[in-house]
Structures are given as structure tokens and as C-alpha cells.
Write a protein that holds these residues in place. Sequence first.
Motif, short mmCIF file in Angstrom:
data_model
loop_
_atom_site.label_atom_id
_atom_site.label_comp_id
_atom_site.label_asym_id
_atom_site.label_seq_id
_atom_site.Cartn_x
_atom_site.Cartn_y
_atom_site.Cartn_z
N ASN A 1 0.70 2.73 -3.53
CA ASN A 1 -0.45 3.62 -3.34
C ASN A 1 -1.76 3.02 -3.85
O ASN A 1 -2.58 3.69 -4.50
CB ASN A 1 -0.20 4.97 -4.03
CG ASN A 1 0.98 5.71 -3.45
OD1 ASN A 1 1.07 5.88 -2.23
ND2 ASN A 1 1.89 6.14 -4.31
N GLU A 2 -1.96 1.74 -3.56
CA GLU A 2 -3.21 1.08 -3.94
C GLU A 2 -3.37 -0.19 -3.12
O GLU A 2 -2.44 -0.63 -2.44
CB GLU A 2 -3.19 0.72 -5.43
CG GLU A 2 -2.12 -0.28 -5.82
CD GLU A 2 -2.09 -0.57 -7.30
OE1 GLU A 2 -2.47 0.30 -8.09
OE2 GLU A 2 -1.69 -1.69 -7.67
N ARG B 1 0.83 -1.21 0.00
CA ARG B 1 0.00 0.00 0.00
C ARG B 1 0.86 1.26 0.00
O ARG B 1 0.59 2.24 -0.71
CB ARG B 1 -0.92 0.01 1.21
CG ARG B 1 -2.07 -0.99 1.16
CD ARG B 1 -2.79 -1.02 2.49
NE ARG B 1 -3.90 -1.94 2.50
CZ ARG B 1 -5.15 -1.62 2.16
NH1 ARG B 1 -5.41 -0.37 1.79
NH2 ARG B 1 -6.11 -2.51 2.19
#
Length: 230
Positions: free
Chosen positions: A191-192, A187
Motif C-alpha cells: 500500500n505504498e 503497491r
Amino acid sequence: MRKYLQICAVGIVLSVLAGVLFVKFSLADIQSVVFGFDGKINGDGIASPWKLKEKYGTADVKIVSDSSEKVVQLKSDNASFSIEREVHVDIKNYPYLAWRWKASKLPPHGDVRSGKTNDQALQLLVAFEGRKILSYIWDSNAPEGTVTDESIAWPVSLKVKVLTVKTGASDAGKWLTVTRNVNDDYRKLFNEDPPHVKGIRIQTNSQHTESIGEGYVGKIVFSKNLSVAR
């Protein structure tokens, strides 16, 4: 006769349902998924279903015993190679990743921060669906916590983030256990939300600095909670 068959049919259905419930309960109760080196030794000298991938030079790899555990030994003499295997892990359910490794010799000038010196005795790579890879490394000189990007553009189109989790030779020759929350690492670095893990790879490099790297890796464990991972 018809009544007997009806009773038998009901019994079979109940048995099947009970079996399904048992399987679901059993799967839900599994606390960790372990990938080791106890399989049959193949022609490359490693345990199936692991596969050898040579990139540069000649691989020197074998399965050896450490106490009661089978571990893999890798030695790169001006070489780059890896062993890898397919896995299927949902890290939303198994977010913790733990492994044991021991670096017996580090490439002295290895440093992930430069392509000309990007050599490490030991690397553990986790491949995700969607062509994304998270690599954990034991670097010779880059500080712990160093993050680098080794993504490969089209047509390969791989996104690769490298995280230094151990640095230097102060603990060379010692077995160390590393535990990471790979769910959180993914994460933070991509960034997901993370997709499923589809493969793992153990790698060693020493060709950039024309040196020698050697190390050992034990079983790799994905687990539901931190206590099990350790």
C-alpha cells in the motif's frame, strides 16, 4: 599558443559533453537488467557475486548448464538455504520481473499457510530499501494467488509479503517462465510506492516437513516493458 589552448579546451569540453549525452542516452535506451550465473565459481560452488546463506542443514547447490545458459541447481534435504546478491534497480523504470525456473521435486506436504509446513522447493525474494521483502514462491499445496505475511518484528523489523505464483507438481520437471509486474505487486501488498530494489535471493526449504525439495533457476530479468520481459 593561447589561442591553440583555447581551441583545445573547447574541443575537450565538447567531447566530454558528447560523452555525457551518449552515456545518458545509452542508459535510457537499456531495456532490461539481467542477473545470471555466468560469473567465476567461488568456494561455495556458485557464481560470483552470488553468496551462499545456510540457515538449517547442509546446502547442496551448484551451477550447471542448460542448453547455452548457466543456471543454478538447489537441492534441500531436510535443509534451508539460499543464494543472494546485491542489486540496484529502480522498478519505476523497470517494473517487469521475469525468471525461468524448474521444480524437479517438491516437498509433498509443503504449505505456506502454516509455519509447521512452510517448505517450498523454489522461492525468489526481492529485497527493497526500507527493509521490505516481496517473495514469490512455487508451493506444493497452497493455491496460486495465496498471500501470506512472514514479517519479523523488532529488533529485526522486516516486513515480508509472500505470494504463491505456482502450485502443485503438475508441471514438475518443466521449465516455466514467470513474469510479474513487481511495481504493481509491491503497491498492492504494501500500500505504498515502491523504493529501489537492493537485493535478490533464491531460496529453498524442506526442514519443516523433513523432506526433499529440488529445483533450478535461470537468469532473472528486470525490464521496461512486458515484451522484453518475456
